[in-house]
Each structure stands twice: as C-alpha cells, then as structure tokens.
Write an enzyme that holds these catalytic residues in place. Sequence first.
Site, PDB file in Angstrom:
ATOM      1  N   HIS A 177     -10.217   1.209   2.035  1.00  0.00           N
ATOM      2  CA  HIS A 177      -9.684   2.518   2.443  1.00  0.00           C
ATOM      3  C   HIS A 177     -10.812   3.506   2.754  1.00  0.00           C
ATOM      4  O   HIS A 177     -10.679   4.341   3.643  1.00  0.00           O
ATOM      5  CB  HIS A 177      -8.828   3.128   1.319  1.00  0.00           C
ATOM      6  N   CYS A 197       0.845  -1.194   0.000  1.00  0.00           N
ATOM      7  CA  CYS A 197       0.000   0.000   0.000  1.00  0.00           C
ATOM      8  C   CYS A 197       0.879   1.242   0.000  1.00  0.00           C
ATOM      9  O   CYS A 197       1.870   1.289   0.730  1.00  0.00           O
ATOM     10  CB  CYS A 197      -0.890  -0.030   1.239  1.00  0.00           C
ATOM     11  N   GLU A 248      -8.965  -0.983  -2.272  1.00  0.00           N
ATOM     12  CA  GLU A 248      -9.251   0.454  -2.331  1.00  0.00           C
ATOM     13  C   GLU A 248     -10.562   0.808  -1.625  1.00  0.00           C
ATOM     14  O   GLU A 248     -10.647   1.834  -0.951  1.00  0.00           O
ATOM     15  CB  GLU A 248      -9.287   0.952  -3.780  1.00  0.00           C
TER      16      GLU A 248
HETATM   17 ZN    ZN Z   1      -3.750   1.031   0.024  1.00  0.00          ZN
END
Ligand code: ZN
Length: 228
Positions: free
Chosen positions: A188, A139, A185
């Site tokens: 997140h 990441c 994603e």
């Molecule tokens: Zn990430």
Amino acid sequence: MILKKIFLVFLTAALFFGCATAEKKQSENGELNEAELSYLADESQHRTFLNSVKEEEAVLRKVSAKALINSNGYDKLEKLMSRELESGQGVGIAAPQVGVNRRLIIVQRLDKEGQPFEFYYNPEIVKRSGEQKEGWEGCLSIPAGFGKVMRWYEIDLEYDRLKEGAVVREHEKIRGFTAVIFQHEIDHLDGVLFIDRKSGDEPLMPKDEYYEMRRREKAAAASEEKAE
Ligand code: ZN
C-alpha cells in the site's frame, strides 16, 4: 530609497526561499505538512478510502513519503487508522487507506501472544525467503471482494523504533500469515493493491460469498473434529 527597495525585494526573496526550503525539509524528514495536519484536524472528512471512488483511488495509487515517529500530528493519524481498522474488522491497514500518504502501517501480530495491533514506521522488507504460497486476501479499500495472491512465506523486516528519544532501525524475521499481512500493507505504501498481484483471471469473489465459504469450511472442520 532605491537601495531600500532592493533590500526589501531581497528580503522577500530570502523569506520566500527560506519557507520553500523549510517546506521541503519538512516532507523529507517525515513531519506532517500543513495540508496533512488540517486534514487530520477535520474529523468530518475521515473515512476509509476506496478504490471504487476516483479521487480516493488516486491517493491509494501514490507512493507514500517518509513518516517521522513521535512528531506533530502522528498521534491523530494513529487514532484514525486504529478506528478505521477496528470498524472494518481487518488485520492490517496503511496510512494511505485513511487519506494520508505516509509510510505508516498497523499489523495485527497474529504470531504474538494476545495478537496485538502494532504500528510500524517506515517498514521495509529487506529480504524475502522460503517458498511462495497462495492464499486468499481482501482489503478494506477494495469493496469488490477477495482474490488469491502469491506471497513469500518468510520476510526480513526493518522499521523505525524510538530508543531513548532517538529513532533507530529495528530488524526482525517474520513468518507465515503475519508475513503476508506485512507484504500486503507495505505494498500500500508503494501504491500497489492486492488486485495487481492476484493469480488467475477469475474475477474477485464478492465479500458475502467469501464469508459464506469460510463459514462452511469452519463448520465442516468442526464436524470432522466431532466425528474423530
Ligand atoms: Zn489493503
């Protein structure tokens, strides 16, 4: 005179209430607020947020709010995300990683011809299927290294798209590694990082070590191909 005063107080209260309502409405419909717009206008502050920096981790851990496609300031946010993704040589990035808690991601569509980078507003996984598979993940916001994570092989995705000026919901089935990128994603946007889902107790593999391992794997595969 007193009447005038009362009226003024009432007017002030009404104005204040009006502003507060407008502010609330703004964040609910996905428009960027004043603080977000002034942050996006100040390039000196732009960077990839890291979980190793306390104030930045707090942003990464927040649940992001709705995003409104095509509204004021999103062009700047898209540019900032693209730039950070490109400089980090990643395959995906989410808006909180550049300091804006809005539900917007970029995913490299490795499953499409030309492997384009595409934006997704308010993406949501509505169904997970197939088997779960373990794979390595890193990441841009986690400098400590790579780790193994279990992810679903297939997802049903919904997201916003602009159709003749109106926002409509799009539905798409996605498989394989591209589905893994979407899962990473979209996590997140809910303040979830891959380290929360990591399998096993081993520490993360430092980035240099991981790239060296990948390089060796590639070299071994190439020499095997030659031998055949
Ligand atoms: Zn990430």
